[in-house]
Structure formats: structure tokens, C-alpha cells
Scaffold this active site. Structure first.
Site, mmCIF file in Angstrom:
data_model
loop_
_atom_site.group_PDB
_atom_site.id
_atom_site.type_symbol
_atom_site.label_atom_id
_atom_site.label_comp_id
_atom_site.label_asym_id
_atom_site.label_seq_id
_atom_site.Cartn_x
_atom_site.Cartn_y
_atom_site.Cartn_z
ATOM 1 N N GLU A 86 45.367 52.947 38.442
ATOM 2 C CA GLU A 86 46.090 54.058 37.833
ATOM 3 C C GLU A 86 45.502 54.484 36.489
ATOM 4 O O GLU A 86 45.835 55.560 35.977
ATOM 5 C CB GLU A 86 47.560 53.668 37.626
ATOM 6 N N GLU A 117 42.778 31.705 47.742
ATOM 7 C CA GLU A 117 43.322 31.443 46.407
ATOM 8 C C GLU A 117 43.116 29.992 45.977
ATOM 9 O O GLU A 117 43.254 29.662 44.795
ATOM 10 C CB GLU A 117 44.802 31.786 46.344
#
Length: 306
Positions: A86, A117
Site C-alpha cells: 500500500e 516458517e
């Protein structure tokens, strides 16, 4: 992570206020979720001084040419990518300035990549692939505060001298101990035990909003409360650009459009030209000298005229 370690995490505790979750009518269930969500902003409030320190170091390093890297797994990684993506349309910055890295790469944005992960070397490798430099900033994000992928990236960043930030939802986490600027927002147990996409995810989103927006304000990307470096890349943003110029400079739509056309939709330059009554070249020169801050440029003109 074994059962004993998991049970020590606040975010993995069972919430005593939601034990009847499956027995409630729909609206009562939603009220319960909403009541838990109300706690998030107050938890973030307690960490504002730590968030402020992180904002300052991000802005300082960006002024030196540094980048901000968010690094996380699962929900945490996705939230970093959302915030990073954004920044270009909102603040007119290059897509390289703020980047999000997620364990498992591009595929993990859309679906779980099991095991990624748990590999600390992958976190290090992903940052090496980005050619990490000492003036970049690395922000690790994990509700648990102990995700190996994130820790691997943060430790590598420290090795080469990068400032490191951690955004976690558990106190005294391993990531907080590694980070130069730890941010620990303790939101408590989730409505649904262990579902950290809920309160923890909301808290992470709020903190990342503050980190990126705060840094961009300090980089002169905002005038008053207007996003003056917005890129008019679609119809909605073209309309927003006009409205921002109208509000900031106190002109009508026709005048705003005229200046925006002259500056190739450079909102900041258009505003400064109108307020200062300078031509484009002179206005651009003064804005550049003022590091892109409209208010700083206006203040410099006031000093000249006194």
C-alpha cells in the site's frame, strides 16, 4: 515447538471469557468477538513509546537511502506484504522502499507452505537475496515472538549492522531479545484459542500502519493530514488527487485540474505552486531544497519575505 513451549505463550492460552462460544446465538457470538477486539487498541496504546522509537529509526534510515523489510510467516507475513504494497500508491514511493517477505515465498501469500516458517536459514537467505545493506531496517513480525524463519532473518540483519524491530504479541519473547527496537503488544488469549489471525493480527495491522505512516509523515509525504504524494494511477486516485489539491490550496476543481495537468499530476508540487504563487521551476527548486516538505518550504518563503 513442543507442547510445553506452546502452553507458555499468552496467545496460546484458553480464553476464559469465550468458553461458551459454540453455544451462543449469532449476534451474541459476534458481540463476544467484538468485546475482545475492543481490547486491542488499548494494548497497542501501551506500546506507543516503543513504536515511536521504531518510526524514528525507519525514517532516519530511509533518509540515508535505506529500505524497510517486513519479515514474517503466515498471517504475520501476509500483513507485512499488505502494508508494504500500500505504500507506493498512498505515498508515491518506489515499490522497493518497503517490502514484505513471507516464509515460503509467493505461494505462501495464498496458502500455507508447511515447514517454511521452521527454517531459520530461509529467513537469512531471503534477506541476502534482497541484497540487505547496513542502512536498511528489518522488522520481524510474529505473534509468538519465536518463529525460526523470522529469527534467522533478524539475526542476519544484526550481523551486518541493520537496525532490527520486532512486533510480537507475547512478553519477553526471543524476538524481542534479539531486536534493537522491540514492540510487544500483549492482547491476551484469542476468542478461538491460538487463532492469532484475530486479535494478534489486528494488533499487528495497527502497529504496521503506525510504522509506515509515521515514517512517511517524517519523510514529508504528508501535508496537514493529506497524502500529498499520492499517485493518480486510476480514476479513483485521479479524483482524490484533485480533491486533495482543492482542500490543501483552497481552490475549485477547475483550478486544481489546471495545475495538476501542468505538473503531470504531481499533487505536492501543484499545492505548493498555488499557495506560493511561484512558477513550476522555482516551486520545484524550493520544494527539493526543503526535502519535499510543503510546510517547510512555505516557512522558508515566510522567512525570506520578513
Amino acid at each position: 515447538m513442543n507442547l510445553e513451549n506452546l502452553s507458555q505463550l499468552v496467545t496460546e492460552e484458553r480464553n476464559p471469557d469465550t468458553l461458551n462460544l459454540d453455544k451462543l446465538e449469532t449476534v451474541d457470538m459476534l458481540k463476544l468477538i467484538n468485546n475482545e477486539d475492543k481490547k486491542v487498541a488499548f494494548a497497542v496504546e501501551k506500546s506507543l513509546s516503543d513504536i515511536a522509537k521504531a518510526v524514528d529509526v525507519i525514517a532516519e534510515n530511509m533518509k540515508k537511502g535505506g529500505r524497510l523489510f517486513y519479515i514474517g510467516a503466515g498471517t504475520s507475513g501476509r500483513l507485512g506484504i499488505v502494508d508494504a504494497s500500500e505504500c507506493p500508491p498512498t505515498f508515491g514511493v518506489d515499490a522497493e522502499l518497503v517490502q514484505g517477505l513471507i516464509a515460503g515465498g509467493h505461494d505462501a501469500i495464498f496458502k500455507s507452505v508447511e515447514g517454511a516458517e521452521d527454517n531459520d536459514e530461509l529467513g537469512k537467505k531471503d534477506l541476502i537475496d534482497k541484497n540487505l545493506k547496513p542502512f536498511d531496517v528489518v522488522c520481524g513480525i510474529a505473534a509468538s515472538g519465536r518463529t525460526p524463519y523470522v529469527l534467522g532473518g533478524m539475526r542476519y540483519a544484526k550481523e551486518i549492522g541493520c537496525p532490527t524491530i520486532s512486533v510480537t504479541m507475547n512478553p519477553n519473547s526471543e524476538m524481542a531479545k534479539v531486536a534493537d527496537y522491540p514492540i510487544s503488544v500483549v492482547v491476551g488469549p484469542e476468542v478461538l484459542m491460538g487463532s492469532t489471525r484475530m486479535k494478534a493480527g489486528t494488533a499487528q495491522k495497527m502497529v504496521l500502519n503506525m510504522l509506515s505512516t509515521g515514517a512517511m509523515v517524517k519523510l514529508g509525504k504528508v501535508y496537514s493530514n493529506l497524502m500529498v504524494d499520492v499517485k493518480a494511477s486510476n480514476e479513483k486516485l485521479v479524483a482524490r488527487a484533485k480533491r486533495i489539491v482543492m482542500l490543501a490550496a483552497g481552490v475549485d476543481e477547475k483550478t486544481a485540474a489546471k495545475y495538476l495537468n501542468e505538473t503531470n499530476y504531481d499533487v505536492k508540487l501543484s499545492i505548493f505552486m498555488i499557495i506560493s504563487k511561484l512558477n513550476k521551476d522555482k516551486a520545484k527548486k524550493i520544494l527539493n531544497k526543503s526535502d519535499g516538505y510543503i510546510q517547510k518550504a512555505l516557512d522558508s518563503l515566510d522567512k525570506e519575505n520578513k
